[in-house]
Design a protein around this motif. Structure first.
Motif, PDB file in Angstrom:
ATOM      1  N   ASN A 168      79.535  -3.798   6.041  1.00  0.00           N
ATOM      2  CA  ASN A 168      80.278  -5.040   5.786  1.00  0.00           C
ATOM      3  C   ASN A 168      80.895  -5.116   4.399  1.00  0.00           C
ATOM      4  N   LYS A 169      80.184  -4.633   3.394  1.00  0.00           N
ATOM      5  CA  LYS A 169      80.713  -4.770   2.029  1.00  0.00           C
ATOM      6  C   LYS A 169      82.010  -3.971   1.854  1.00  0.00           C
ATOM      7  N   TYR A 170      82.127  -2.851   2.560  1.00  0.00           N
ATOM      8  CA  TYR A 170      83.362  -2.057   2.493  1.00  0.00           C
ATOM      9  C   TYR A 170      84.490  -2.770   3.234  1.00  0.00           C
ATOM     10  N   VAL A 171      84.170  -3.269   4.419  1.00  0.00           N
ATOM     11  CA  VAL A 171      85.181  -3.962   5.223  1.00  0.00           C
ATOM     12  C   VAL A 171      85.678  -5.213   4.502  1.00  0.00           C
ATOM     13  N   VAL A 175      89.448  -6.364   3.133  1.00  0.00           N
ATOM     14  CA  VAL A 175      90.129  -7.598   3.534  1.00  0.00           C
ATOM     15  C   VAL A 175      90.508  -8.409   2.300  1.00  0.00           C
ATOM     16  N   LYS A 176      89.617  -8.464   1.334  1.00  0.00           N
ATOM     17  CA  LYS A 176      89.834  -9.309   0.153  1.00  0.00           C
ATOM     18  C   LYS A 176      90.794  -8.685  -0.858  1.00  0.00           C
ATOM     19  N   ASN A 177      90.629  -7.390  -1.135  1.00  0.00           N
ATOM     20  CA  ASN A 177      91.411  -6.771  -2.213  1.00  0.00           C
ATOM     21  C   ASN A 177      91.992  -5.410  -1.862  1.00  0.00           C
ATOM     22  N   GLY A 178      91.963  -5.030  -0.602  1.00  0.00           N
ATOM     23  CA  GLY A 178      92.389  -3.687  -0.224  1.00  0.00           C
ATOM     24  C   GLY A 178      93.892  -3.489  -0.249  1.00  0.00           C
ATOM     25  N   ALA A 180      97.519  -2.117   1.404  1.00  0.00           N
ATOM     26  CA  ALA A 180      98.138  -2.378   2.702  1.00  0.00           C
ATOM     27  C   ALA A 180      97.834  -1.280   3.717  1.00  0.00           C
ATOM     28  N   GLN A 181      97.837  -0.022   3.272  1.00  0.00           N
ATOM     29  CA  GLN A 181      97.611   1.087   4.194  1.00  0.00           C
ATOM     30  C   GLN A 181      96.203   1.038   4.791  1.00  0.00           C
ATOM     31  N   THR A 182      95.200   0.795   3.939  1.00  0.00           N
ATOM     32  CA  THR A 182      93.821   0.730   4.428  1.00  0.00           C
ATOM     33  C   THR A 182      93.628  -0.484   5.330  1.00  0.00           C
ATOM     34  N   ARG A 183      94.224  -1.606   4.958  1.00  0.00           N
ATOM     35  CA  ARG A 183      94.124  -2.795   5.809  1.00  0.00           C
ATOM     36  C   ARG A 183      94.736  -2.537   7.180  1.00  0.00           C
ATOM     37  N   LYS A 184      95.864  -1.870   7.203  1.00  0.00           N
ATOM     38  CA  LYS A 184      96.543  -1.581   8.470  1.00  0.00           C
ATOM     39  C   LYS A 184      95.653  -0.729   9.367  1.00  0.00           C
ATOM     40  N   LYS A 185      95.034   0.316   8.808  1.00  0.00           N
ATOM     41  CA  LYS A 185      94.136   1.172   9.581  1.00  0.00           C
ATOM     42  C   LYS A 185      92.939   0.377  10.096  1.00  0.00           C
TER      43      LYS A 185
END
Length: 284
Positions: A168-171, A175-178, A180-185
C-alpha cells in the motif's frame, strides 16, 4: 516496435554468461502458442525464459513435466530499447543467481501460486488477488522479496497482509506524488483487474488498497483522471466516502486486523456490504 524474436535474442545474449556460469546449457530459441522462449538445462532441470504479451516469465520445469512460474518481469515491446533490455537482463541474472546459484542448492522455497492469464480470462476465468499482486510487482520490483516472504511464512499468499504491510505505501505514494507514466501503468492494472476480477479482487483494490486514501480530494482527483471506467470510479468514490465517515471507523479497524485465512468471498463480499451501508446512510 521491437520484434519478439529479436528481443529474445538480445535477452539470451545478456543472460547466457550467467546461466553458463551456473552450469546450464542452452539449445536454441523456440516459438509456440505460449510465446517465444529460450530453455536452459542442467542435470535434467530446465529453466525457461518465456516472452508473451508484455511480460517475460522465468519458468522452471517440475517433475511432472509442467512449468511453474518463478517470477515475471515487464517486457513492453512497444516501448523497448537497449537500455531497458539491459536492465531486464540484469533483473533476470539476479533472479537466476538467487534461485539456482550455489547458495540456493539446498534451499527449498515454496512455490508461488499460479497467476490467471489474459487467455484464461477470455475463456471465462477471473483475475484473483495473487494475479493482482504479481502485476503490482511489475511496477514495484522492490516488493518481490516481501511477496516471497509472505508465501514462505503462510504457505499460501495472504493478500491483505501483503498489501497492508508492504504494497500500500508504494501504491499510495504513486497516487499522491507519482509521475504520470507510473500512474498510468498502475491504474491500467487496477482497471483491468477490477473489470475482470473476482469480488475478492475488487474488494482488495477498492477497500484494502485505495480505501486507504481516506477520501483525500487530491488523490481522488488523480483517480478520476486515470480511471477510465465510470463504474469502477463510482464504487471507489463511494467506498472512500464511507470509510472517511464516522461509521467507517469500525470497518477500517476490521481491515487493519484481517483473519489469517480468508475463504473465497461470495459475490458482493465486504465491499458490497459497505456500499449497501453507504446507500442506507444516504437515505437517512
Amino acid at each position: 516496435m521491437l520484434d519478439r524474436n529479436e528481443a529474445m535474442k538480445a535477452i539470451h545474449k545478456g543472460c547466457a554468461d550467467k546461466f553458463q556460469s551456473l552450469g546450464f546449457a542452452f539449445d536454441k530459441i523456440n516459438e509456440d502458442e505460449s510465446g517465444v522462449y529460450a530453455d536452459f538445462t542442467k542435470d535434467g532441470f530446465t529453466v525457461r525464459l518465456l516472452s508473451h504479451d508484455n511480460l517475460l516469465d522465468i519458468l522452471e520445469k517440475n517433475s511432472d513435466g509442467e512449468f511453474s512460474k518463478n517470477s515475471a518481469n515487464l517486457l513492453d515491446l512497444d516501448d523497448c530499447d537497449e537500455k531497458s533490455l539491459k536492465s531486464l537482463c540484469n533483473e533476470i541474472n539476479d533472479t537466476v543467481a538467487e534461485s539456482y546459484g550455489a547458495k540456493a542448492v539446498n534451499k527449498q522455497s515454496k512455490k508461488a501460486p499460479a497467476t490467471v492469464s489474459r487467455a484464461a480470462v477470455r475463456a471465462g476465468m477471473s483475475y484473483d488477488p495473487n494475479t493482482l499482486a504479481n502485476k503490482i510487482l511489475l511496477v514495484y520490483p522492490e516488493l518481490k522479496d516481501a511477496y516471497k516472504e509472505n508465501i514462505e511464512k503462510y504457505d499460501q499468499f495472504l493478500c491483505d497482509d501483503f498489501f497492508i504491510n508492504h504494497g500500500n505505501k508504494y501504491v499510495l505514494a504513486t497516487v499522491k506524488n507519482g509521475d504520470a507514466q507510473t500512474r498510468k501503468k498502475l491504474f491500467k492494472i487496477f482497471t483491468d483487474m477490477y473489470l475482470d476480477g473476482t469480488s475478492e479482487t475488487q474488494n482488495l483494490i477498492c477497500v484494502t488498497i485505495l480505501g486507504e486514501m481516506g477520501n483525500d480530494p487530491d488523490m481522488m482527483k488523480v483517480c478520476r483522471d486515470y480511471i477510465t471506467d465510470d463504474e469502477f470510479y463510482d464504487t471507489l468514490k463511494a467506498v472512500n466516502e464511507l470509510l472517511a465517515s464516522s461509521k467507517g471507523k469500525r470497518l477500517k479497524e476490521k481491515l487493519k486486523n484481517p483473519p489469517k485465512y480468508k475463504p473465497e468471498k461470495k459475490k458482493g463480499g465486504l465491499m458490497g456490504n459497505m456500499l449497501d451501508a453507504s446507500a442506507m446512510q444516504q437515505q437517512q
